[in-house]
Design an enzyme around this catalytic site. Structure first.
Site, PDB file in Angstrom:
ATOM      1  N   HIS A  62      54.317  79.921  93.984  1.00  0.00           N
ATOM      2  CA  HIS A  62      54.186  81.386  93.926  1.00  0.00           C
ATOM      3  C   HIS A  62      53.385  81.847  95.134  1.00  0.00           C
ATOM      4  O   HIS A  62      52.183  81.583  95.218  1.00  0.00           O
ATOM      5  CB  HIS A  62      53.449  81.815  92.654  1.00  0.00           C
ATOM      6  CG  HIS A  62      54.114  81.393  91.373  1.00  0.00           C
ATOM      7  ND1 HIS A  62      55.070  82.161  90.747  1.00  0.00           N
ATOM      8  CD2 HIS A  62      53.965  80.282  90.614  1.00  0.00           C
ATOM      9  CE1 HIS A  62      55.475  81.532  89.641  1.00  0.00           C
ATOM     10  NE2 HIS A  62      54.824  80.396  89.540  1.00  0.00           N
ATOM     11  N   ARG A  64      52.441  85.399  96.809  1.00  0.00           N
ATOM     12  CA  ARG A  64      52.425  86.673  96.077  1.00  0.00           C
ATOM     13  C   ARG A  64      52.980  87.858  96.849  1.00  0.00           C
ATOM     14  O   ARG A  64      52.711  89.003  96.490  1.00  0.00           O
ATOM     15  CB  ARG A  64      51.000  86.957  95.616  1.00  0.00           C
ATOM     16  CG  ARG A  64      50.371  85.840  94.781  1.00  0.00           C
ATOM     17  CD  ARG A  64      51.140  85.569  93.510  1.00  0.00           C
ATOM     18  NE  ARG A  64      50.400  84.668  92.618  1.00  0.00           N
ATOM     19  CZ  ARG A  64      50.873  84.227  91.465  1.00  0.00           C
ATOM     20  NH1 ARG A  64      52.091  84.575  91.066  1.00  0.00           N
ATOM     21  NH2 ARG A  64      50.155  83.419  90.711  1.00  0.00           N
ATOM     22  N   ASN A  94      58.826  85.986  90.931  1.00  0.00           N
ATOM     23  CA  ASN A  94      58.020  86.939  90.139  1.00  0.00           C
ATOM     24  C   ASN A  94      57.035  87.703  91.019  1.00  0.00           C
ATOM     25  O   ASN A  94      55.845  87.770  90.752  1.00  0.00           O
ATOM     26  CB  ASN A  94      57.287  86.224  88.993  1.00  0.00           C
ATOM     27  CG  ASN A  94      56.283  85.202  89.479  1.00  0.00           C
ATOM     28  OD1 ASN A  94      56.432  84.659  90.567  1.00  0.00           O
ATOM     29  ND2 ASN A  94      55.267  84.945  88.690  1.00  0.00           N
ATOM     30  N   HIS A 180      61.552  78.374  82.578  1.00  0.00           N
ATOM     31  CA  HIS A 180      60.167  78.171  82.128  1.00  0.00           C
ATOM     32  C   HIS A 180      60.279  78.165  80.607  1.00  0.00           C
ATOM     33  O   HIS A 180      60.494  79.207  79.998  1.00  0.00           O
ATOM     34  CB  HIS A 180      59.336  79.342  82.669  1.00  0.00           C
ATOM     35  CG  HIS A 180      58.051  79.615  81.974  1.00  0.00           C
ATOM     36  ND1 HIS A 180      56.852  79.682  82.639  1.00  0.00           N
ATOM     37  CD2 HIS A 180      57.760  79.881  80.681  1.00  0.00           C
ATOM     38  CE1 HIS A 180      55.879  79.971  81.782  1.00  0.00           C
ATOM     39  NE2 HIS A 180      56.405  80.103  80.593  1.00  0.00           N
ATOM     40  N   HIS A 238      57.863  72.566  85.098  1.00  0.00           N
ATOM     41  CA  HIS A 238      56.539  72.315  84.518  1.00  0.00           C
ATOM     42  C   HIS A 238      56.554  71.903  83.045  1.00  0.00           C
ATOM     43  O   HIS A 238      55.834  72.461  82.226  1.00  0.00           O
ATOM     44  CB  HIS A 238      55.552  73.455  84.799  1.00  0.00           C
ATOM     45  CG  HIS A 238      55.930  74.844  84.335  1.00  0.00           C
ATOM     46  ND1 HIS A 238      56.394  75.114  83.090  1.00  0.00           N
ATOM     47  CD2 HIS A 238      55.849  76.037  84.977  1.00  0.00           C
ATOM     48  CE1 HIS A 238      56.601  76.417  82.987  1.00  0.00           C
ATOM     49  NE2 HIS A 238      56.291  76.995  84.114  1.00  0.00           N
ATOM     50  N   ASN A 306      49.721  78.233  82.361  1.00  0.00           N
ATOM     51  CA  ASN A 306      50.868  78.278  81.451  1.00  0.00           C
ATOM     52  C   ASN A 306      51.951  77.360  81.986  1.00  0.00           C
ATOM     53  O   ASN A 306      52.443  77.594  83.084  1.00  0.00           O
ATOM     54  CB  ASN A 306      51.381  79.731  81.367  1.00  0.00           C
ATOM     55  CG  ASN A 306      52.606  79.850  80.479  1.00  0.00           C
ATOM     56  OD1 ASN A 306      53.152  78.864  79.992  1.00  0.00           O
ATOM     57  ND2 ASN A 306      53.062  81.086  80.276  1.00  0.00           N
ATOM     58  N   ASP A 333      53.692  74.265  91.039  1.00  0.00           N
ATOM     59  CA  ASP A 333      53.418  75.537  90.350  1.00  0.00           C
ATOM     60  C   ASP A 333      52.190  76.206  90.981  1.00  0.00           C
ATOM     61  O   ASP A 333      51.336  76.766  90.283  1.00  0.00           O
ATOM     62  CB  ASP A 333      53.228  75.334  88.840  1.00  0.00           C
ATOM     63  CG  ASP A 333      53.280  76.661  88.069  1.00  0.00           C
ATOM     64  OD1 ASP A 333      53.523  77.711  88.701  1.00  0.00           O
ATOM     65  OD2 ASP A 333      53.071  76.643  86.842  1.00  0.00           O
ATOM     66  N   HIS A 337      45.437  83.174  92.660  1.00  0.00           N
ATOM     67  CA  HIS A 337      45.016  84.449  92.088  1.00  0.00           C
ATOM     68  C   HIS A 337      43.747  84.918  92.783  1.00  0.00           C
ATOM     69  O   HIS A 337      42.977  84.116  93.303  1.00  0.00           O
ATOM     70  CB  HIS A 337      44.716  84.306  90.590  1.00  0.00           C
ATOM     71  CG  HIS A 337      45.940  84.146  89.743  1.00  0.00           C
ATOM     72  ND1 HIS A 337      46.855  85.152  89.565  1.00  0.00           N
ATOM     73  CD2 HIS A 337      46.409  83.091  89.029  1.00  0.00           C
ATOM     74  CE1 HIS A 337      47.831  84.726  88.771  1.00  0.00           C
ATOM     75  NE2 HIS A 337      47.594  83.475  88.437  1.00  0.00           N
TER      76      HIS A 337
HETATM   77 ZN   LIG Z   1      56.184  78.958  84.705  1.00  0.00          ZN
END
Ligand SMILES: [Zn+2]
Length: 456
Positions: A62, A64, A94, A180, A238, A306, A333, A337
């Protein structure tokens, strides 16, 4: 373009399954010579020193951008990837807006280009419009634009009917759906793996069944879709529980076109870290309090992820799955943040660990412990994920091939480095490994013939 001479290193070539002492010469960005040393020439070189391997491929990251550049940009993410030894990354859609439209893919590619990084950027398109789970995204248009697959990651494809259609459409254009696996009905308000640690800490339980029920559903739908669309493919990302991995093991044995990955944190960390234990999964016994293993404060929000960090038996199952081929790849993953989103009460913290720079070190810790052979660890970061993506997205040979554009990582297993705000390149320093020493400092990462990372 790069020139590089590495002599007397340990070469690992997962494409041929060969490893051993050797020399590597890169001229003008090309891998000019790979020389395997024998007998007296090889004396004194072993796998515990400098290692040369093909560049790593991350199936799950990810970055961002667009939308949350305070947490990570494409440029900072690519720099972090290179520091971690990765030369190809697959970005999850995402973002804000979600990558459900070719225009967003163009924006991501533009940012990757502008960064000047030679690390290859691939991206998944969303399965559903806006990742809202209500209608399918324009899968055909996204496929034409060059997405590497489809995923609503961050969330499952909640609707079984939509998943069924997505697998069929995606299969029709030769792409996988990357799910996921989470049954949201079982995880509302969940904070930590349902078990002893969560009970003692008073955290709301997140059952393994929430993942396993979703995996079972996905596999059942896949089994039906492949009857009509033999090219349909499912990738489960994951996976974190023994039960999920066993379902995939059986599905593979039955010939279903399913692949999966495991993260470094689910392999090496367990839920006892929430209590304040800081030992690797393979060093742990059963009760962190009884063992006197608590060395840190409980409820560190950097551990909120998660799926959640699981039980010891689940981490052991991840290891087993990596060894027996049930898992095809290790994927990071990587989920950076900001402090604002992370340094809050445990249950309110955003999910995710910044992990693209620590993946190699965590895997090498397992190698050092004698749990995973070095060659297998490298496969899980190179030929494994390349196989999941397919030739369409990994057109280069993932191996030490003379004449090809150099795509390599060079790391020193004898040199440890400490994970810290200063050593991490990612904007996200949300990792429970801060302050920890990891084996295997990356000395150089060469992507597409150019230096992506170098300690010089
Ligand atoms: Zn995920």
């Amino acid at each position: 373009m790069t020139d590089l001479d590495i002599s007397r290193a340990w070469l690992v070539d997962p494409a041929t399954g060969r490893e051993g002492p050797g020399d590597v010469v890169v001229r003008d960005g090309r891998l000019e010579a790979v020389t395997w040393l024998e007998a007296a020439d090889a004396e004194g070189i072993d796998e515990r020193g400098v290692v040369v391997a093909p560049g790593f491929i991350d199936l799950h990251a990810h970055f961002r951008e667009p939308g949350n550049e305070d947490a990570e940009t494409i440029a900072s993410g690519l720099a972090a990837a290179a520091h971690g030894g990765f030369t190809t990354v697959c970005l999850m859609p995402n973002t804000t807006p979600a990558l459900d439209d070719p225009a967003v893919l163009a924006r991501v590619r533009g940012a990757a280009e502008a960064s000047g990084s030679p690390v290859r950027t691939l991206a998944y398109g969303a399965v559903t419009a806006g990742r809202a789970g209500e209608t399918l995204a324009a899968l055909g248009e996204l496929a034409d634009a060059g997405v590497a697959g489809f995923s609503d990651d961050g969330a499952p494809v909640g609707s079984a009917a939509l998943l069924r259609s997505a697998l069929a459409y995606a299969g029709g254009v030769g792409l996988a759906v990357v799910d996921h696996a989470e049954d949201a009905a079982q995880t509302a308000g969940a904070e930590a793996n349902d078990g002893f640690v969560a009970t003692v800490l008073g955290l709301r339980g997140w059952p393994a069944a929430a993942e396993e029920a979703a995996v079972a559903r996905d596999l059942a739908i896949l089994a039906e879709v492949v009857r009509d669309v033999p090219a349909a493919r499912l990738h489960l990302t994951h996976l974190s529980t023994a039960g999920s991995l066993d379902l995939v093991r059986r599905a593979k044995a039955a010939g279903l076109p399913v692949t999966c990955d495991v993260t470094p944190h689910h392999l090496a960390l367990t839920d006892e870290w929430l209590a304040g234990a800081r030992r690797w999964a393979w060093e742990a016994t059963s009760d962190p309090w009884g063992d006197g293993a608590i060395t840190a404060a409980p409820f560190d929000p950097s551990l909120r992820v998660n799926p959640p960090l699981r039980a010891l038996s689940d981490a052991a199952a991840c290891r087993e799955a990596l060894l027996d081929g049930t898992a095809d790849a290790v994927a990071t993953d990587h989920a950076p943040h900001t402090q604002v989103d992370k340094e809050v009460e445990f249950g309110l913290a955003a999910n995710g660990i910044s992990g693209i720079e620590t993946a190699l070190g965590v895997l090498l810790a397992a190698v050092d412990a004698g749990l995973v052979p070095l060659l297998r660890a490298i496969e899980l970061l190179t030929t494994g994920p390349a196989g999941v993506l397919g030739r369409r997205f990994v057109d280069r040979s993932v191996g030490l091939v003379e004449g090809a554009a150099a795509d390599l990582v060079v790391f020193d297993r004898s040199e440890a480095w400490t994970v810290s705000d200063e050593t991490l390149v990612s904007r996200g320093t949300n990792t429970p490994l801060l302050g920890r020493s990891l084996p295997g400092r990356v000395l150089a990462t060469i992507a597409d013939g150019r230096v992506a990372w170098s300690t010089d």
